[in-house]
Design a protein around this motif. Structure first.
Motif, mmCIF file in Angstrom:
data_model
loop_
_atom_site.group_PDB
_atom_site.id
_atom_site.type_symbol
_atom_site.label_atom_id
_atom_site.label_comp_id
_atom_site.label_asym_id
_atom_site.label_seq_id
_atom_site.Cartn_x
_atom_site.Cartn_y
_atom_site.Cartn_z
ATOM 1 N N GLY A 441 0.584 -1.133 -0.048
ATOM 2 C CA GLY A 441 0.137 0.023 0.114
ATOM 3 C C GLY A 441 0.780 1.170 0.015
ATOM 4 O O GLY A 441 1.677 1.329 0.856
ATOM 5 N N ASN A 442 0.610 1.991 -1.104
ATOM 6 C CA ASN A 442 1.389 3.242 -1.240
ATOM 7 C C ASN A 442 0.886 4.295 -1.692
ATOM 8 O O ASN A 442 0.398 4.404 -2.761
ATOM 9 C CB ASN A 442 2.629 2.685 -2.386
ATOM 10 C CG ASN A 442 3.469 3.820 -2.741
ATOM 11 O OD1 ASN A 442 3.868 4.691 -2.122
ATOM 12 N ND2 ASN A 442 3.660 4.180 -4.089
ATOM 13 N N PRO A 443 0.648 5.450 -0.880
ATOM 14 C CA PRO A 443 0.164 6.530 -1.434
ATOM 15 C C PRO A 443 0.748 7.239 -2.530
ATOM 16 O O PRO A 443 0.245 7.581 -3.353
ATOM 17 C CB PRO A 443 0.025 7.326 -0.050
ATOM 18 C CG PRO A 443 0.224 6.471 1.182
ATOM 19 C CD PRO A 443 1.060 5.426 0.576
ATOM 20 N N ASP A 444 2.264 7.175 -2.051
ATOM 21 C CA ASP A 444 3.048 8.109 -3.427
ATOM 22 C C ASP A 444 4.461 7.769 -2.972
ATOM 23 O O ASP A 444 4.678 7.700 -1.618
ATOM 24 C CB ASP A 444 2.545 9.521 -3.635
ATOM 25 C CG ASP A 444 2.856 10.080 -5.111
ATOM 26 O OD1 ASP A 444 3.570 8.963 -5.841
ATOM 27 O OD2 ASP A 444 2.748 11.089 -5.059
ATOM 28 N N GLU A 445 5.309 8.122 -3.844
ATOM 29 C CA GLU A 445 6.905 8.368 -3.465
ATOM 30 C C GLU A 445 7.454 7.031 -2.807
ATOM 31 O O GLU A 445 8.311 7.497 -1.801
ATOM 32 C CB GLU A 445 6.972 9.685 -2.706
ATOM 33 C CG GLU A 445 6.464 11.121 -3.274
ATOM 34 C CD GLU A 445 6.802 12.033 -2.503
ATOM 35 O OE1 GLU A 445 8.049 12.146 -2.357
ATOM 36 O OE2 GLU A 445 6.170 13.150 -2.146
ATOM 37 N N LEU A 446 7.299 6.090 -3.443
ATOM 38 C CA LEU A 446 8.052 5.013 -2.888
ATOM 39 C C LEU A 446 9.419 5.191 -3.181
ATOM 40 O O LEU A 446 10.470 4.831 -2.215
ATOM 41 C CB LEU A 446 7.440 3.506 -3.444
ATOM 42 C CG LEU A 446 7.702 2.433 -2.755
ATOM 43 C CD1 LEU A 446 7.042 2.602 -1.395
ATOM 44 C CD2 LEU A 446 7.208 1.082 -3.579
ATOM 45 N N ALA A 447 9.818 5.436 -4.233
ATOM 46 C CA ALA A 447 11.439 5.680 -4.711
ATOM 47 C C ALA A 447 11.958 6.920 -3.598
ATOM 48 O O ALA A 447 13.136 6.550 -3.405
ATOM 49 C CB ALA A 447 11.352 5.979 -6.158
ATOM 50 N N SER A 448 11.244 7.933 -3.615
ATOM 51 C CA SER A 448 11.859 8.934 -2.756
ATOM 52 C C SER A 448 11.874 8.739 -1.258
ATOM 53 O O SER A 448 12.725 9.396 -0.506
ATOM 54 C CB SER A 448 10.941 10.152 -3.100
ATOM 55 O OG SER A 448 9.921 10.215 -2.293
ATOM 56 N N ASN A 449 11.056 7.565 -1.088
ATOM 57 C CA ASN A 449 11.347 7.092 0.393
ATOM 58 C C ASN A 449 12.236 6.014 0.306
ATOM 59 O O ASN A 449 12.297 5.148 1.397
ATOM 60 C CB ASN A 449 9.899 6.746 1.087
ATOM 61 C CG ASN A 449 9.051 7.899 1.396
ATOM 62 O OD1 ASN A 449 9.846 8.940 1.967
ATOM 63 N ND2 ASN A 449 7.701 8.018 1.404
ATOM 64 N N LYS A 450 13.167 5.876 -0.544
ATOM 65 C CA LYS A 450 14.248 5.030 -0.630
ATOM 66 C C LYS A 450 13.969 3.511 -0.453
ATOM 67 O O LYS A 450 14.389 2.837 -0.086
ATOM 68 C CB LYS A 450 15.380 5.343 0.377
ATOM 69 C CG LYS A 450 15.882 6.741 0.449
ATOM 70 C CD LYS A 450 16.988 6.936 1.074
ATOM 71 C CE LYS A 450 17.849 8.399 0.843
ATOM 72 N NZ LYS A 450 18.783 8.567 1.455
ATOM 73 N N MET A 451 12.904 3.168 -1.216
ATOM 74 C CA MET A 451 12.308 1.751 -1.415
ATOM 75 C C MET A 451 12.142 1.589 -3.040
ATOM 76 O O MET A 451 11.631 1.068 -3.372
ATOM 77 C CB MET A 451 10.898 1.479 -0.781
ATOM 78 C CG MET A 451 11.116 1.448 0.693
ATOM 79 S SD MET A 451 9.873 0.659 1.592
ATOM 80 C CE MET A 451 10.626 -0.958 1.252
ATOM 81 N N GLY A 452 13.467 2.105 -3.669
ATOM 82 C CA GLY A 452 13.530 1.833 -5.063
ATOM 83 C C GLY A 452 13.471 0.489 -5.436
ATOM 84 O O GLY A 452 13.060 0.036 -6.717
ATOM 85 N N GLY A 453 14.298 -0.351 -4.874
ATOM 86 C CA GLY A 453 14.465 -1.990 -5.089
ATOM 87 C C GLY A 453 13.032 -2.279 -5.287
ATOM 88 O O GLY A 453 12.806 -3.518 -5.845
ATOM 89 N N THR A 454 12.334 -2.351 -4.097
ATOM 90 C CA THR A 454 11.034 -2.813 -4.128
ATOM 91 C C THR A 454 10.266 -2.400 -4.981
ATOM 92 O O THR A 454 9.317 -3.207 -5.751
ATOM 93 C CB THR A 454 10.170 -2.426 -2.761
ATOM 94 O OG1 THR A 454 11.022 -2.965 -1.430
ATOM 95 C CG2 THR A 454 9.014 -3.006 -2.456
ATOM 96 N N LEU A 455 10.290 -1.007 -5.337
ATOM 97 C CA LEU A 455 9.362 -0.623 -6.737
ATOM 98 C C LEU A 455 9.884 -1.175 -7.895
ATOM 99 O O LEU A 455 8.881 -1.626 -8.814
ATOM 100 C CB LEU A 455 9.661 0.955 -6.814
ATOM 101 C CG LEU A 455 8.879 1.591 -7.854
ATOM 102 C CD1 LEU A 455 7.337 1.515 -7.838
ATOM 103 C CD2 LEU A 455 9.353 3.277 -7.877
ATOM 104 N N ALA A 456 11.201 -1.430 -8.109
ATOM 105 C CA ALA A 456 11.665 -2.207 -9.244
ATOM 106 C C ALA A 456 11.182 -3.479 -9.348
ATOM 107 O O ALA A 456 11.011 -4.106 -10.492
ATOM 108 C CB ALA A 456 13.148 -1.734 -9.414
ATOM 109 N N LEU A 457 11.072 -3.993 -8.314
ATOM 110 C CA LEU A 457 10.862 -5.705 -8.225
ATOM 111 C C LEU A 457 9.197 -5.633 -8.515
ATOM 112 O O LEU A 457 8.722 -6.702 -9.492
ATOM 113 C CB LEU A 457 11.071 -6.152 -7.031
ATOM 114 C CG LEU A 457 10.936 -7.690 -6.775
ATOM 115 C CD1 LEU A 457 11.726 -8.543 -7.941
ATOM 116 C CD2 LEU A 457 11.419 -8.183 -5.545
ATOM 117 N N LEU A 458 8.548 -5.063 -7.692
ATOM 118 C CA LEU A 458 7.146 -5.388 -7.661
ATOM 119 C C LEU A 458 6.210 -4.287 -8.404
ATOM 120 O O LEU A 458 5.041 -4.788 -8.574
ATOM 121 C CB LEU A 458 6.574 -5.329 -6.094
ATOM 122 C CG LEU A 458 7.269 -6.279 -5.276
ATOM 123 C CD1 LEU A 458 6.590 -6.257 -3.934
ATOM 124 C CD2 LEU A 458 7.097 -7.769 -5.758
#
Length: 790
Positions: A441-458
């Protein structure tokens, strides 16, 4: 022998207030023919026996609901009740419950006609009387209710007497297995439904492939919450089961018509949901047969959609609109009074109201022999080799224990972002558990919150992926600028693995949803039904102290404070201080079940101060020493949060240079140190020996907390020696467009404020510890810049 045509005519005749419109009759006749052709129903006699039984079960259940509100007992022979048979103070959400009877009986009818047990969720939890009445009649009750509530006059009278009896036992717990909203003793319930609008957000994420769910929705909740109309955005045949929303369109809130009715009623709603990707159908909400027809048709439509290799998304999901009047089947229907007490007075003291109640009960009467036959008709589970409705899989989630990779432990002394460490571990965690459906569950800005690896994978789940962007038709990340909607995606997915990530300040918008889940899970444990779903973490970052630049709207520690108010064995709040403690904390959360955990994590680079062994010891006890020995210290500096730890260490170093001995202790999970409020929480918190070893009695203390100081002092009462010996520094609701140092200064949380507080609790001379410029800055007459470094 009764012929099929006779049984069909018996159903067509209806019973009591239940009549069958021509449209419903035509739809049902076509459905029966199709079910027989498909081999799902043996013959017409079986089908029409069930349909007629539904009318009678519905009438009796409505009668029981009315009695639950007004009466102390029910007479199944149809005899009138006298004054003393009525409650002196009636109570109940009667109108909505009467409507829910038709819906729930329609759900049971659909299950019996197709030989399939679907799951259910009810958003309007205050309509629980309908569920409890039907369950008592059919015998599908909880262990605590078994032997207490059944279809006998005695069992149903006990149900009526217990409803709103306010009974309480010596421990302060409910003394009857029945409440005003859905609870753990409401068999099959998965949510209290006390917060309108949340079931609407969760239902599409609940069923796994191969499962079916019926979601009873409230027209009042339609205007409560943005997000239910996004369900077609998230549904995918490959990883989602079938979900059938059934909107109970009764047209009224508590005091006035719903917005839907003001705009144009069922036709307006159908057009609205059609614009949002649904395929609506309007049915007669007074009639359980119409609702059963709609459920079966909707599910069959979904089955065709799922089997179509050329389908496009969003798929046109079925949406059932069950049009009725609030309180149908009883006086006051369609009026504001129907919400609670539809009669114009109290039958206990008002003769006219007593007569009206008895007349209405007579209109719903079903002879005992007919009722017995109806209940027998619905007892199809053994013959159809299917579970009871109470055993539907969504009510009994217990996924296999996930594999928990060892974190990549960082070397103490190195620097890095705790969020990056979390991201690295979570990517390995996701890869290690591919069989468990994931929802982020992500309102926004997953990458800016330094979860870029999770974003790239999922990847973000979207209908039309944009090239070059981490989006995918089947992405696991549910992203929308609506905190409740994305949190609901994770909390609805109890058959899988989940994560919620948000700004700390905006996570407060999730609080009602989080609290509903916490309360329901805790109540399940209280009655011996420990929830088996894997614990769900909420990571809040871009938090109060590091969001200094974004004005005070972005500077709010409320979410952690509020969740600490709930029972700590179910609602965990953790304050990691570096990458190693963050990864260890998240790993520990996923090892649990039936818990929600809030991790308050800094995303800026900080020094890694805990190694693998000490990080895990910190997790075990909830606190650990980092610098010095409290047995030798003159004062104990206690930190909750990474920025607070930095200031505590600066204060300790400053004091050491002046030959003052301070130790530094980190509290990761303050709920482990609290005074337990009941036996279950007592099993979770640290024992006295552990607390006294970590926090020696009588030692002067300064607590530097990420939160406001007052609520944290309450949580840490076991280590608080009073204002003369314990002082707390934290957020004092001051903020603005600052940098981190300015934010700390504005809230009197710098190292120098900690030294000044230490002087107070230890009885030291502040002039000997701080120079003139530093003291002037502390006193508001100098320059904040004089405190930039010790």
């Amino acid at each position: 022998m009764t012929t099929a045509s006779t049984l069909r005519q018996r159903w067509l005749t209806g019973h009591g207030p239940i009549v069958h419109r021509d449209e419903t009759a035509a739809r049902v006749e076509a459905l029966v023919a199709r079910l027989i052709a498909d081999g799902r129903v043996a013959d017409e006699a079986t089908a029409y026996s069930l349909l007629a039984a539904a009318d009678r079960l519905g009438c009796v259940a409505m009668n029981v609901v009315a009695h639950m509100t007004y009466a102390r007992r029910i007479d199944l022979s149809g005899a009138v009740l006298s004054a003393e048979d009525f409650k002196p103070t009636p109570e109940g959400h009667t109108g909505g419950s009467l409507n829910m009877v038709q819906a729930f009986v329609g759900y049971l009818l659909a299950n019996a006609l197709t030989g399939s047990t679907r799951g259910w969720i009810m958003g309007q939890g205050h309509c629980v009387a309908a569920i409890e009445a039907v369950n008592a009649l059919t015998g599908d009750v909880s262990p605590a209710q078994r032997g207490r509530y059944d279809h006998s006059a005695e069992g149903l009278s006990r149900l009526c007497a217990d409803f709103y009896s306010y009974a309480i036992d010596a421990q302060g717990l409910p003394a009857v297995p029945l409440g005003s909203h859905a609870g753990p003793n409401t068999v099959g319930a998965v949510s209290e439904g006390g917060y309108l609008g949340f079931a609407e957000l969760q239902y599409i994420h609940m069923p796994l492939p191969g499962e079916s769910l019926v979601a009873f929705l409230s027209d009042g909740a339609f205007e409560e919450q943005r997000g239910p109309d996004w369900a077609p955005r998230w549904w995918r045949a490959q990883d989602s089961g079938f979900a059938v929303p059934v909107m109970i369109l009764n047209g009224r809130r508590i005091e006035q018509r719903t917005q839907i009715m003001q705009e144009g009623g069922a036709q307006w709603l159908a057009e609205d949901v059609r614009h949002n990707g649904f395929d609506p159908v309007i049915v007669d909400g007074h009639d359980p047969a119409a609702i059963a027809w709609a459920i079966i048709e909707a599910e069959d439509t979904l089955r065709v959609l799922a089997a179509d290799p050329d389908r496009r998304y969003p798929a046109p999901l079925p949406y059932v609109i069950a049009e009725t009047e609030k309180g149908f089947g009883f006086p006051g229907a369609g009026s504001n009074a129907a919400h609670n007490l539809p009669l114009g007075g109290n039958p206990h003291i008002d003769v006219a109201m007593r007569e009206l109640f008895n007349e209405s009960a007579a209109a719903l009467f079903v002879a005992p022999a007919e009722l017995a036959a109806a209940l027998a008709a619905f007892a199809t589970h053994a013959a159809q080799q299917r579970p009871l409705e109470s055993a539907h899989p969504m009510a009994h989630r217990h996924p296999a224990a996930p594999r928990l990779p060892e974190p990549r432990w960082e070397m103490p002394g190195s620097e890095g972002s705790a969020m990056t460490a979390l991201d690295q571990w979570f990517v390995e965690f996701a890869k290690a558990n591919p069989e468990l459906r994931m929802r982020i569950g992500n309102p926004d800005e997953l990458a800016s919150n330094k979860m870029g690896g999770t974003l790239a994978l999922l990847k973000h789940r979207v209908n039309e992926p944009e090239p070059g962007v981490p989006e995918d038709l089947h992405g696991a990340i549910i992203t929308a600028l609506n905190e409740e909607a994305v949190a609901a995606a994770a909390l609805g997915n109890k058959g899988g693995l989940n994560l919620i990530v948000s700004y700390e300040a905006f996570a407060v918008k999730m609080l009602g949803l989080m609290r509903q889940e916490i309360i329901f899970s805790r109540h399940q444990r209280q009655v011996g039904q420990t929830a088996g779903w894997l614990s769900v973490p909420l990571i809040v970052t871009s938090h109060t102290w590091e969001n200094a630049k974004n004005e005070q709207s972005h500077q709010d520690p409320t979410i952690g404070e509020a969740l600490l108010g709930e029972m700590s064995d179910t609602s965990r709040v953790l304050f990691p201080v570096d990458g190693n403690t963050a990864a260890a904390a998240l790993r520990d959360v996923y090892a649990g079940r039936g818990q929600l955990a809030c991790l308050i994590v800094s995303k800026r680079d900080v020094e890694n101060r805990f190694d693998a062994e000490s990080a895990q010891r910190l997790i075990r006890d909830g606190a650990a020493h980092l610098i010095g020995d409290p047995a030798k210290a003159e004062v104990q500096l206690i930190a909750l949060g990474a920025y607070q730890l930095d200031e505590a260490i600066k204060a300790q170093q400053h004091l050491a240079e002046l030959d003052r001995c301070a130790c530094v202790t980190v509290i990761l999970e303050p709920g482990r140190l609290r005074i337990p409020r009941d036996a279950m929480e007592a099993e979770f918190v640290d024992d006295d020996a552990t607390v006294n070893a970590l926090f020696p009695p009588g030692l002067p203390r300064v607590i530097l907390t990420h939160t406001r100081p007052e609520p944290m002092l309450g949580i840490l009462r076991r280590i608080d020696s009073g204002p003369a010996r314990t002082h707390a520094l934290g957020y004092i609701s001051r903020g603005g467009t600052f940098d981190v140092a300015g934010m700390l200064f504005a809230n009197r949380c710098t190292w120098a404020h900690a030294v000044d507080a230490a002087a107070t609790v230890a009885g030291w001379n502040r002039e000997a510890l701080l120079d003139h410029a530093q003291r002037a800055a502390l006193d508001g007459t100098g320059k904040p810049g004089d405190l930039l470094s010790p």
